[in-house]
Motif scaffolding. Structure first.
Motif, PDB file in Angstrom:
ATOM      1  N   ALA A 117      -3.731   5.551  -5.071  1.00 48.70           N
ATOM      2  CA  ALA A 117      -2.969   5.676  -3.889  1.00 48.70           C
ATOM      3  C   ALA A 117      -2.458   6.877  -3.615  1.00 48.70           C
ATOM      4  O   ALA A 117      -2.443   7.754  -4.464  1.00 48.70           O
ATOM      5  CB  ALA A 117      -1.525   4.583  -5.103  1.00 48.70           C
ATOM      6  N   SER A 119       0.023   7.443  -4.088  1.00 48.27           N
ATOM      7  CA  SER A 119       1.391   7.873  -4.006  1.00 48.27           C
ATOM      8  C   SER A 119       2.172   9.331  -3.674  1.00 48.27           C
ATOM      9  O   SER A 119       3.641   9.062  -4.299  1.00 48.27           O
ATOM     10  CB  SER A 119       1.855   6.617  -5.080  1.00 48.27           C
ATOM     11  N   HIS A 123       7.728   9.071  -1.387  1.00 41.17           N
ATOM     12  CA  HIS A 123       8.172   8.231  -2.420  1.00 41.17           C
ATOM     13  C   HIS A 123       8.012   7.070  -1.730  1.00 41.17           C
ATOM     14  O   HIS A 123       8.242   5.564  -2.131  1.00 41.17           O
ATOM     15  CB  HIS A 123       9.418   8.881  -3.543  1.00 41.17           C
ATOM     16  N   TYR A 125       5.688   5.408  -0.441  1.00 44.68           N
ATOM     17  CA  TYR A 125       4.196   3.914  -0.647  1.00 44.68           C
ATOM     18  C   TYR A 125       5.125   3.422  -1.001  1.00 44.68           C
ATOM     19  O   TYR A 125       4.550   1.946  -1.417  1.00 44.68           O
ATOM     20  CB  TYR A 125       3.608   5.268  -1.230  1.00 44.68           C
ATOM     21  N   PHE A 126       6.309   3.740  -2.221  1.00 42.54           N
ATOM     22  CA  PHE A 126       6.659   2.228  -3.663  1.00 42.54           C
ATOM     23  C   PHE A 126       7.019   1.264  -2.312  1.00 42.54           C
ATOM     24  O   PHE A 126       7.139   0.128  -3.040  1.00 42.54           O
ATOM     25  CB  PHE A 126       7.541   2.895  -4.365  1.00 42.54           C
ATOM     26  N   PHE A 129       5.064  -1.674  -3.154  1.00 44.95           N
ATOM     27  CA  PHE A 129       4.536  -1.506  -4.432  1.00 44.95           C
ATOM     28  C   PHE A 129       3.686  -3.001  -5.277  1.00 44.95           C
ATOM     29  O   PHE A 129       2.727  -3.418  -5.618  1.00 44.95           O
ATOM     30  CB  PHE A 129       5.012  -0.881  -5.423  1.00 44.95           C
ATOM     31  N   ILE A 141      -2.001   3.909  -9.359  1.00 48.39           N
ATOM     32  CA  ILE A 141      -1.329   4.652  -8.429  1.00 48.39           C
ATOM     33  C   ILE A 141      -0.434   5.236  -9.153  1.00 48.39           C
ATOM     34  O   ILE A 141      -0.253   5.109 -10.103  1.00 48.39           O
ATOM     35  CB  ILE A 141      -0.672   2.785  -8.260  1.00 48.39           C
TER      36      ILE A 141
END
Length: 223
Positions: A117, A119, A123, A125-126, A129, A141
């Motif tokens: 990922a 990620s 941040h 991206y989460f 999650f 990840i």
């Protein structure tokens, strides 16, 4: 008396109503330049063991770090460490370097976005999650130092209660998004320097982030 036939566990026949699927995705700790400059390798290994004890897993964008790790780990011949590092200039392909008993083995290759990922780039991206873990397609990840324990705990909850995991993720993200640069610096220093996780001198936003981490980690760190 009628024969007992329910699957409630009384007769040792309990079966869950659904299959419990534990995500294959692992959470390597992101080794930033800051972390490598401020924390000795012994401390980095200790931080990594909070995620994977005796089999630490790290992520880096520095393609020179695998060679440096060989030297850094020379005084720790018994440790088993895994390092995801780029193997092309575009940093879209990564290899898993395994350090065991002083030997380095280059294992599987992985592609960014397909296996790993992004990620570490943002941040935000989460925000997805839980959905990414549930999809169970990613191998890794990467997680930041400030959120690693909370995210590990949420990953432990998810196979058993997806909605609860989503609830905890929202708590974490709301608390994280309220932090400013000074707050994030303090949260990093707490991990880097071993500062107290309970201190009345911290502001309310930092204390909230730490409370969420402490609550979840104490409840779910066995997963």
């Amino acid at each position: 008396m009628t024969e007992h036939s329910c699957n409630d566990g009384c007769q040792g026949s309990y079966q869950p109503a659904r299959k419990i699927v534990v995500p294959k995705t692992k959470l390597p700790l992101i080794l930033t330049d800051r972390l490598l400059q401020r924390v000795a390798i012994k401390g980095i290994l200790e931080l990594g063991s909070l995620l994977y004890k005796h089999n630490e897993l790290f992520f880096t964008l520095d393609n020179s770090l695998p060679e440096k790790f060989t030297t850094l780990l020379r005084d720790y011949p018994l440790v088993k460490v895994n390092l995801l590092a780029p193997i092309n200039d575009a940093k879209t392909e990564f290899a898993l370097f395994n350090y065991t008993k002083g030997k380095v083995t280059v294992m599987n290759n992985y592609e960014l976005n397909t296996d790993i990922a992004p990620s570490f780039k943002d941040h935000a991206y989460f925000n997805n999650f839980c959905e990414e873990l549930k999809a169970n397609t990613l191998s890794f990840i990467p997680v930041p130092l400030t959120g690693m324990l909370t995210l590990k705990s949420i990953k432990g909850v998810l196979p058993y209660d997806f909605l609860l995991a989503k609830h905890y993720l929202k708590q974490y993200l709301d608390a994280y998004n309220a932090l400013n640069e000074e707050d994030l610096d303090l949260l990093n220093r707490i991990k880097e320097e071993g500062l107290p996780t309970i201190d009345d001198n911290y502001n309310d936003k930092v204390k909230l982030a730490l409370r969420i981490e402490r609550k979840l980690y104490l409840q779910y760190n066995s997963h």
